[in-house]
Design a protein around this motif. Structure first.
Motif, PDB file in Angstrom:
ATOM      1  N   ARG A1535       0.829  -1.204   0.000  1.00  0.00           N
ATOM      2  CA  ARG A1535       0.000   0.000   0.000  1.00  0.00           C
ATOM      3  C   ARG A1535       0.868   1.260   0.000  1.00  0.00           C
ATOM      4  NH1 ARG A1535      -3.600   1.261  -2.439  1.00  0.00           N
ATOM      5  NH2 ARG A1535      -4.460  -0.800  -1.944  1.00  0.00           N
ATOM      6  N   PHE A1536       1.932   1.259   0.787  1.00  0.00           N
ATOM      7  CA  PHE A1536       2.837   2.404   0.810  1.00  0.00           C
ATOM      8  C   PHE A1536       3.530   2.573  -0.535  1.00  0.00           C
ATOM      9  CE2 PHE A1536       6.845   4.550   1.908  1.00  0.00           C
ATOM     10  CZ  PHE A1536       6.345   5.646   2.594  1.00  0.00           C
ATOM     11  N   LEU A1537       3.886   1.436  -1.155  1.00  0.00           N
ATOM     12  CA  LEU A1537       4.502   1.492  -2.477  1.00  0.00           C
ATOM     13  C   LEU A1537       3.515   2.033  -3.509  1.00  0.00           C
ATOM     14  CD1 LEU A1537       6.952   0.785  -4.239  1.00  0.00           C
ATOM     15  CD2 LEU A1537       6.022  -1.517  -4.479  1.00  0.00           C
ATOM     16  N   HIS A1538       2.256   1.655  -3.422  1.00  0.00           N
ATOM     17  CA  HIS A1538       1.250   2.193  -4.332  1.00  0.00           C
ATOM     18  C   HIS A1538       1.096   3.703  -4.139  1.00  0.00           C
ATOM     19  CE1 HIS A1538       0.608  -1.810  -5.349  1.00  0.00           C
ATOM     20  NE2 HIS A1538      -0.417  -2.128  -4.571  1.00  0.00           N
ATOM     21  N   CYS A1539       1.122   4.162  -2.889  1.00  0.00           N
ATOM     22  CA  CYS A1539       1.013   5.605  -2.626  1.00  0.00           C
ATOM     23  C   CYS A1539       2.208   6.360  -3.192  1.00  0.00           C
ATOM     24  CB  CYS A1539       0.895   5.843  -1.116  1.00  0.00           C
ATOM     25  SG  CYS A1539      -0.661   5.265  -0.402  1.00  0.00           S
ATOM     26  N   LEU A1540       3.409   5.777  -3.038  1.00  0.00           N
ATOM     27  CA  LEU A1540       4.592   6.428  -3.600  1.00  0.00           C
ATOM     28  C   LEU A1540       4.470   6.564  -5.113  1.00  0.00           C
ATOM     29  CD1 LEU A1540       7.540   4.795  -1.605  1.00  0.00           C
ATOM     30  CD2 LEU A1540       6.659   7.114  -1.380  1.00  0.00           C
TER      31      LEU A1540
END
Length: 1822
Positions: A1535-1540
């Motif tokens: 999820r954090f990678l998707h936000c980045l």
């Protein structure tokens, strides 16, 4: 120890000698008469227990299968062709080739040939699983496994029998090691890895050292077995440091093989020495080092080799590498050029490259720390030995010899050794003799000189060998303290040759010691097994080789006589032989003399009798070397040689030596050089036996199948000889003498359930098995019942198998009968149906003819009928048409007349309606104008009167001044209390969080309560003792209840008295007081002076009030201006600070746009803004208070004037008084409600105090603090309600006073009102106390009843438990305590849920109260009326709607605290249940956005690096084995990678964003590199997730998919031997396929709960199914007992359940089913027909997912479980090999491996939050 064993002869299994005689099967030896006598003396060589009575019974019935002795094949199978009757002297038999013969029965012994086992038992993994245990059964089972199934390992009880295949087989790679790692010994097929794993596991579990004893004759594969065992330890355990100790341990093998192994006629790589390697382990059971001991190196091989043999490998490796530059100085050449290497005539081994082996040896030297310099020195000495062997000695005379001066080889030897040529050549041909008086030099003959030369070469090689061993030990020695070790003993087996010398004598002596130790261990295990199962056992006779050992090593034994003869000056081999004859020939039965020789002797060993030649015994025992030669070597110029010989040979000079290896040589060197070789070997053997006796031994017996070294070919005679020599048959005999077959009750029930009827099956499996055995086996001595197993004598399992087979045959016959009946009936029904069909068709034809005639007749009638009908119908229709026309015209005329009439009436009514409406509206308008005029006149008069009142009231404020004394202070206090309430609410929220955390800890603590069940019995006793104390407490509560009841009655009495007094006072007040008040009022009003005085006072008061009012107006104006200025300043500050504004989405809800921030946002606001807002709010409150004062005064003035005007109205006074009474009653009702709430709270606290004494939970400290805070807040609210009530009552009193004719002060009415309120308050309190006491009494009654019920149950349980035995009592008490604790836990959980609901309810109430207070504050600032001549505009504060930017601010340096709370200490379950699953990722991204917004690169890097390290720490260090944690952080990382990506600003990721999302993109930094790092982190998390799944599923797969039987009684397993499952770990849990499905459901639910991407979930399911398939298939390929038709059915059923699980979870098309395809095909392979070529073709087409090797392996391992199945023929397997190769070549669909560790490639999908669209970003992982 040995004497004790000899005297007692402990063994198990037999009761009487007669029963032993009955159980013995007579086995005629195929040997000659001498061997028959030998076997008669030693029963273990001939007696084969098998049950003679059972044998006779089966032979009498006919068709019995037996074994016959044979001189070539040892044993031949035969079948009885004629019934046997007692008294017959011969048996009529038929061999397998059709030959008929008669077998003579010995009339003396009357013994019968041994029986053959059923075909279903042939090929078993464990020989002890055979029903008939004897020599031919063992030999046949080994032959079937080795020759037909190509299996080299077989269990024989505790012994692993390994047969040398003479070719390389792929069963030793790392995949096989991983498959056997962690498995129990009985779970997998026999293997050397299974023995190694068992030793390793027992070392770790029992904290005891282990030993693996590998024995066998030369060429049997001892060295290879020991090497694979060490490789297993090195692979499985690994080293605890970075030194790679396991590699060094393995590196010692090629060195020892090079210097200690040689080619013999029986083996190409025969170990010519014995070695015992101790592999050391630390506390964590990692390899830390090793130590090696060597025994009896064959030094004579250095100078002599027999035909077709070679010297040690190192010499040939040197010769093969002589062309290398570094070996040029050694002057070597071909091996045929040296005498030491060309005697055997076979210098080359087929398939072995000596040059490559030399490279491996040098590499191993380097790995063990022996550098190139030392290596070259070693090779230099070895080359010198080769040259020394070529030195030729010339005979000068009969007693002297010489060496030519120009001998080239001696010259090279002296150069390499660094010694003088003359000295060495001289002392090779001379010897110095010393007497008491003089020393002289004696020449040696040629023979003695050659012997001296060879002795020197052997001595140098032996010392060089010892030096290498010492340095290997030094390299393998560890500085870490050794915790335990596993020893691997690779020692020579029993040897007998045509000529046996001193070496064979020592070897056989060592095997006698090992066999004695083996017998002791076998009897110990048997005794422990029977004692553990508590079955009766007695002693049996077994062969004890202690007399043979005493013959060799006892005082004045063979070795002592040999040492004594060596000490004699003129001792010789002949004199020593005569001493042996004189000492033992007539005293020992184990010693004998050959008939034709006086220089040999015979010893009867446990395996065979061996004839030893005495020649050379003394010389080999002395092992002497010429002392002068050693002195010459000591003067060598080579440093390494000097160092070597100073350390090893200095005892020749000074009599002292250095102790380099305490494990291989004794400590005192002075005594060492005096000991003979026999004495040294005996001492080292005793040390070895002490070491072995201190360990748990594991035995590996290596068998050489043939002398031709042909692969997978067995010579029966050679195999039988070795089986006798290695003790395997002795193990079989011991097992057969007792109860060799052992079944657990559940296994017996599952296997032989077909023998039971439905009524025989009981809930108690043990009793059920007992009843079945008593029914079918009449002789109870044939079996014994243990605690957990049933023990059977030999042959009983075969008998039960026959019964089972007969029962199944009967069932099959019945099924066949039924099926044939069904088929016949079906054929009959078909014929009957055909006949009926023919009849039907014939009758149908006749009927159709009849029908045709009738149809024609009917057609004629119908034509006539229709014609007549047509004429009549035409006439009828004409008449009908005329009638209808006339009716239509008449009805139309009537309808028109009716319509005209209705239309006229409708128009008349419409005209009347409009006229009447117009008249009514005209009258209404006239009346309305008149009423409005009258109202305007009346209102004008009322307005004028109201204006006059307002003017008068504006000038008099004295009365309002009295009423409003302290009102301002009261309002300020209320405001302060409201602020304090805000603070308390925030504290309560913090405490609520603390309570939630404590509740989570409490739940964990409750989980630990299960551990307290172990002391449940003690607690039950304590509670039973505590019953009297509970009774005392109950009596005390009763007394308190009585006291409370008395106090209640007293209070009620006082209340009644007080009520009577109150009524009296009320009556008095209503009667005379009113009259007196009116009189007093008249007297006060009458005098004019008083009126004048009062008027003056009123005027002065009005003036003062006007001044005060003016001052208030001025103050109000000033404050309002100040407020406007501050508001403008705030606006300016907001406008200037707008770019740096900081806020967060997480602290404000979407519905709070009006400015209602949470506590967290209020704390995080800027300090300066907070100060300005507080000042502004205070000013606003002050202004509001002033306006309220003004309005209050205005209202009081109005009310005063109205009261003065309306005092004359008595009726209105009464109504007002009634209204006041109603208000008071309403206030009292509210007070009662508040009191009721308080009582409920007290009641909850009372219940909590009662329950907290028995169990923790809601009574914990945080919970009590929360309740105290809630109680305090409730009390504060009650206080505020009382204040409001007092204010309202005060206002009501003022309202009443205005309408009463009292004096101006109203003292009497106030007194009456106060008394009335007091009375009502007391009455309400009494009522509340009554209700409370009644509730308390009810609760106490319920508590007493509950305590009584618990007491009764406890007494009943105690009375029942006293009747039970001790174990049952403990179990019952534990069960009772578990039940009680379970119920308590359920109650606590219910209470906890109630408290949670109450907390949530209180939270909502607090929010409502806060909202009400805020609304009240905001409402106070709404529209108000100004007191001046000009009206004021309403004042209010409105908050602007804020535009949140989605950032979270944090201070620099707080990253560690943030990540500690957000990552390290975060519990995934709480987040997934109570919050958003991806909450940590969103919070971290908001912090990252703030760092990016601040343009602080250091903060960005610190935050991201800390996040990565924290997640790695949680995954790898803390909770890496927790599936829930790993899946949670995998989801958040993704999820954090998707936000980045989504907010990176790159076009590929933002094309589907909304404009609002694009505004939130990162603007200052490019984090593409960090995206790659987080991508790698996601890959690592996914790999860790796969490992967690594998660790959880691994122990369940094999038991659930293969071992658990879903259809018990139908698919029963075959009989097993001593190596049963769970033999190593008896406490293992039982797993089924349901366990696997539950685990898969848990994985799936966890992934769904944490919101893992659906594609990732599908990939995880694929990985899980791949693990299940690979582990199941690998175990299927490694377990022979699992390859059967029934297992195929079971596997297909289990696979179907897995597919059903996929359907249930909605994952049928995720690709997981394809992972199961190899397993499905393997199951089908076990079930399909396997006979013809068509079957082979269909099989190859079907098994497209299996390799050829896997198909052949399954077919080879296929084992029938029932007699109806057939084995797969070898020809069919070969057909499969040919066809599978062609099919696989064309299709290329074969899989390479089935390794469960393999992780599939996964593509992570990038997902948007809004909208949900996918863009593929490929990130591959393994």
């Amino acid at each position: 120890m040995s004497e004790e064993i000899e005297g007692t002869r402990p063994a198990v299994g037999e009761a009487t000698h007669e029963e032993q005689q009955e159980m013995d099967d007579t086995v005629l030896s195929p040997e000659k008469a001498e061997e028959v006598k030998l076997k008669a003396r030693f029963p273990h060589l001939g007696a084969k227990p098998g049950g003679s009575d059972l044998l006779r019974k089966r032979i009498q019935k006919g068709y019995a299968r037996v074994w016959l002795p044979d001189a070539v094949e040892a044993w031949k199978p035969a079948e009885l062709t004629k019934d046997y009757t007692p008294g017959d002297r011969a048996l009529c038999l038929q061999l397998e080739d059709g030959t008929n013969l008669e077998h003579k029965i010995d009339p003396q012994t009357n013994s019968l040939p041994p029986l053959r086992n059923p075909d279903i038992l042939v090929g078993e993994n464990d020989l002890t699983a055979l029903s008939y245990l004897h020599e031919p059964a063992v030999l046949h089972n080994l032959k079937v496994r080795f020759v037909e199934s190509k299996i080299i390992y077989t269990y024989c009880g505790i012994v692993l029998v390994a047969i040398n295949p003479y070719e390389s087989i792929p069963i030793y790679d790392h995949d096989i090691i991983n498959a056997y790692s962690g498995q129990n010994m009985g779970d997998m097929d026999p293997h050397i890895f299974a023995v190694a794993e068992e030793a390793y596991k027992q070392m770790a579990r029992d904290q005891r050292n282990q030993s693996i004893i590998v024995s066998g004759e030369s060429g049997a594969g001892k060295t290879v077995s020991a090497k694979y065992a060490m490789r297993y330890f090195a692979t499985v355990s690994g080293s605890s440091s970075e030194a790679n100790v396991e590699e060094r341990v393995l590196a010692s093998s090629p060195i020892m093989e090079a210097i200690g192994n040689a080619k013999t006629t029986r083996n190409d790589n025969s170990s010519r020495f014995g070695k015992y390697i101790e592999i050391g382990f630390d506390k964590n059971y990692h390899i830390i080092g090793a130590n090696m001991r060597t025994y009896l190196l064959e030094k004579s091989r250095v100078v002599f080799q027999a035909t077709e043999e070679r010297n040690y490998h190192i010499f040939y490796q040197l010769c093969a590498s002589s062309h290398l530059p570094e070996f040029k100085p050694l002057q070597l050449g071909n091996a045929d050029d040296f005498h030491c290497t060309n005697q055997g005539g076979s210098p080359v081994i087929e398939g072995v490259d000596d040059a490559k082996e030399m490279c491996s040896t040098r590499k191993a030297f380097s790995l063990l720390g022996i550098n190139e310099t030392y290596q070259m020195d070693l090779f230099q000495i070895l080359a010198a030995l080769l040259h020394l062997g070529n030195v030729e000695v010339e005979e000068r005379s009969a007693d002297s010899s010489t060496i030519l001066p120009d001998n080239s080889h001696l010259t090279v030897f002296c150069e390499l050794m660094g010694v003088a040529y003359q000295d060495m050549s001289h002392w090779l041909c001379h010897r110095k003799l010393k007497t008491a008086t003089e020393t002289y030099v004696k020449p040696l003959s040629k023979v003695h000189a050659v012997n001296a030369r060879d002795a020197l070469a052997k001595h140098i090689y032996a010392k060089l060998f010892s030096w290498i061993v010492d340095h290997i030990n030094e390299a393998l020695r560890s500085a870490v303290k050794q915790h335990s070790f596993i020893g691997v003993l690779d020692i020579y087996g029993f040897e007998t040759f045509h000529i046996n010398s001193f070496e064979q004598f020592c070897i056989n002596y060592a095997n006698e010691k090992l066999q004695q130790q083996f017998n002791m261990h076998v009897f110990k295990l048997e005794q422990e097994e029977y004692m553990k199962e508590e079955i009766p056992w007695t002693l049996i006779d077994f062969y004890d080789n202690h007399p043979c050992i005493n013959l060799i090593e006892a005082k004045m034994g063979v070795l002592d006589l040999l040492d004594e003869e060596c000490k004699m000056p003129k001792g010789s081999d002949d004199t020593w032989a005569q001493k042996l004859y004189n000492t033992f020939l007539k005293k020992s039965d184990l010693f004998d003399k050959p008939r034709m020789s006086n220089k040999a002797f015979i010893i009867l060993h446990f395996a065979d009798k061996v004839e030893y030649q005495c020649e050379g015994f003394l010389e080999k025992n002395k092992d002497t070397v010429n002392e002068e030669q050693i002195i010459v070597l000591k003067l060598s110029k080579v440093c390494f040689f000097i160092c070597l010989f100073i350390c090893l040979f200095v005892f020749f000079i000074s009599g002292q030596t250095l102790n380099l290896s305490p494990m291989t040589r004794p400590v005192q060197a002075q005594r060492d050089h005096k000991k003979t070789v026999g004495t040294q070997f005996r001492n080292s053997l005793h040390l070895l036996m002490e070491t072995l006796n201190g360990t748990t031994p594991h035995y590996v017996r290596c068998i050489k199948p043939n002398d031709l070294k042909s692969p997978f070919m067995m010579d029966p005679m050679r195999a039988v000889q070795q089986l006798r020599a290695c003790g395997v048959l002795e193990t079989i005999r011991i097992s057969a003498a007792g109860f060799p077959s052992r079944w657990t009750y559940q296994e017996f029930f599952n296997r032989y359930r077909v023998l039971m009827k439905l009524k025989d099956i009981l809930s108690d499996r043990k009793q059920t098995c007992r009843n079945v055995l008593e029914k079918w086996v009449q002789d109870q001595d044939k079996y014994q019942f243990g605690k957990s197993k049933i023990f059977f004598r030999a042959g009983q399992v075969a008998y039960l198998e026959k019964l089972r087979s007969d029962k199944l045959k009967k069932a099959c016959v019945r099924i066949q009968k039924t099926i044939r009946c069904w088929l016949t009936r079906k054929r009959y029904l078909r014929m009957r149906q055909a006949a009926i069909t023919i009849q039907k068709n014939t009758r149908g034809y006749q009927a159709r003819c009849l029908v045709a005639f009738l149809r024609r007749t009917r057609a004629a009638v119908i034509i006539q009928k229709n014609q007549r009908m047509l004429v009549a119908r035409r006439r009828y229709q004409q008449q009908r048409s005329a009638s209808i026309t006339m009716q239509r015209l008449l009805r139309a005329y009537q309808a028109r007349q009716t319509y005209r009439k209705l239309l006229y009436e409708h128009k008349v009514l419409t005209i009347q309606k409009w006229v009447r409406g117009w008249l009514a509206r005209r009258r209404c308008r006239r009346s309305l104008r008149a009423v409005v005029y009258l109202q305007s006149c009346v209102r004008r008069m009322a307005a004028r009167r109201e204006l006059r009142k307002l003017r008068v009231e504006a000038r008099s404020v004295e009365h309002f001044k009295k009423l409003n004394v302290g009102m301002e202070n009261k309002i300020m206090q209320l405001q302060r209390k409201v602020d304090e309430q805000h603070k308390e609410n925030r504290e309560l929220s913090e405490r609520l969080r603390t309570v939630e955390r404590s509740r989570a800890a409490e739940s964990e603590r409750l989980g630990g309560e299960v551990e307290r069940l172990r002391v449940a019995e003690e607690e039950s006793r304590v509670k039973a003792d505590g019953v009297p104390s509970l009774l005392e407490q109950l009596s005390f509560l009763r007394q308190e209840l009585e006291t409370t009841r008395e106090e209640k009655e007293a209070i009620q009495e006082e209340a009644r008295t007080y009520r009577v007094d109150t009524e009296k006072v009320t009556q008095l007040l209503h009667s005379p007081t009113n009259l007196d008040g009116e009189g007093r009022a008249n007297t006060v009003v009458s005098p004019n002076k008083a009126q004048t005085k009062v008027g003056m006072q009123l005027e002065s008061d009005i003036r003062e009030e006007r001044d005060h009012y003016q001052s208030l107006l001025s103050e109000y104006t000033r404050l309002k201006e100040r407020h406007a200025d501050l508001k403008e300043e705030m606006t300016i500050s907001v406008i200037t600070d707008k770019p740096g504004r900081r806020r967060t989405d997480s602290n404000y809800s979407s519905n709070e746009s009006e400015g209602t921030p949470s506590s967290e946002s209020a704390e995080g606001r800027h300090s300066l803004d907070a100060v300005d807002m507080s000042v502004l709010l205070k000013l606003q409150r002050r202004v509001t208070e002033l306006e309220q004062d003004k309005q209050t005064l205005q209202r009081h003035l109005d009310k005063r004037e109205e009261a003065q005007q309306d005092q004359v109205k008595n009726a209105e006074k009464q109504r007002t008084a009634g209204r006041a009474e109603l208000d008071l009653e309403a206030l009292k009702r509210q007070e009662l409600e508040s009191e009721n709430k308080r009582l409920k709270t007290n009641l909850a606290e009372l219940r909590q105090s009662l329950t907290s004494t028995s169990s923790p939970g809601p009574g914990s400290a945080p919970y009590n603090v929360l309740l105290e805070q809630l109680n305090s807040s409730n009390e504060e609210l009650e206080v505020r309600k009382e204040e409001v009530l007092l204010l309202r009552s005060h206002m009501v009193r003022q309202e009443v006073l205005k309408h009463n004719k009292l004096n101006e002060d109203g003292e009497l009415w106030l007194a009456y009102d106060g008394l009335k309120e007091t009375n009502s308050l007391l009455v309400s309190q009494l009522q509340v106390q009554d209700r409370r006491h009644e509730e308390e009494v009810d609760e106490l009654r319920e508590e007493v009843l509950r305590v009584r019920e618990e007491n009764r149950q406890q007494q009943q349980f105690l009375s029942q438990s006293l009747l039970l035995p001790q174990e049952a009592r403990i179990e019952a008490s534990l069960h009772h305590e578990i039940t009680r604790l379970t119920s308590d836990n359920l109650d606590l959980m219910e209470q906890q849920e109630k408290q949670d609901k109450m907390i949530r309810k209180l939270k909502k109430q607090l929010k409502v109260y806060v909202k009400r207070v805020e609304e009240y504050e905001a409402g106070g600032q709404m529209e108000r009326v100004a007191p001046g001549p000009e009206p004021r505009s309403p004042v209010g504060i409105t908050r602007k709607e804020r535009d949140f930017q989605g950032m979270l601010e944090y201070r620099r340096g707080d990253e560690s605290k943030l990540l500690k709370s957000l990552v390290v200490e975060l519990k995934p379950r709480g987040v997934a249940v109570n919050f958003l699953p991806g909450l940590p990722a969103y919070i971290l991204f908001m912090c990252l956005r703030h760092a990016d917004y601040s343009n602080d690169d250091q903060r960005v890097s610190v935050l991201l690096n800390s996040t990565i390290n924290s997640i790695k720490g949680v995954i790898k260090v803390k909770r890496g084995d927790d599936f829930e944690t790993v899946s949670f952080w995998l989801a958040n990382t993704c999820r954090f990678l998707h936000c980045l990506k989504q907010y990176s600003g790159e076009e590929a990721f933002v094309k589907n964003n909304t404009p609002r999302q694009n505004e939130h993109c990162l603007c200052n930094f490019d984090l593409s590199e960090y995206r790659q790092v987080f991508s790698d982190l996601a890959i690592q998390n996914y790999q860790q997730l796969v490992r967690c799944m594998e660790e959880a599923l691994q122990p369940m797969i094999v038991p659930g998919m293969l071992e658990h039987e879903n259809f018990q009684g139908v698919l029963g397993s075959k009989p097993t031997g001593l190596r049963k499952r769970t033999s190593s770990c008896p406490g293992e849990a039982v797993y089924t396929v349901d366990s696997i499905l539950q685990q898969l459901s848990l994985f799936h639910a966890t992934l769904i709960q944490h919101d893992v991407d659906p594609e990732l979930i599908k990939q995880g399911v694929i990985q899980q199914f791949y693990i299940i398939c690979s582990v199941t298939l690998n175990n299927l390929l490694l377990r022979k007992d699992m390859c059967s038709w029934s297992k195929g059915l079971q596997i297909r059923y289990n696979v179907w359940q897995l597919e059903e699980w996929l359907e249930e979870k909605g994952l049928p098309d995720c690709g997981a089913k394809e992972m199961l395809e190899p397993l499905i095909q393997a199951a089908q392979l076990l079930q399909v027909k396997k006979k013809t070529e068509e079957d082979a073709q269909a099989l190859c087409t079907m098994c497209s997912a299996l390799t050829t090797l896997q198909i052949v392996k399954v077919l080879t391992l296929y084992t029938p479980v029932i007699e109806f199945e057939e084995r797969v023929s070898i020809s069919f397997i070969r057909t499969i090999q040919v066809r599978s190769l062609s099919v696989c070549t064309s299709l290329s669909l074969c899989r390479k491996d089935n390794d469960a560790i393999y992780i599939y490639i996964y593509i992570f999908f990038f997902k948007y939050d809004h909208p949900r669209e996918l863009a593929i970003t490929k990130m591959r992982t393994r």
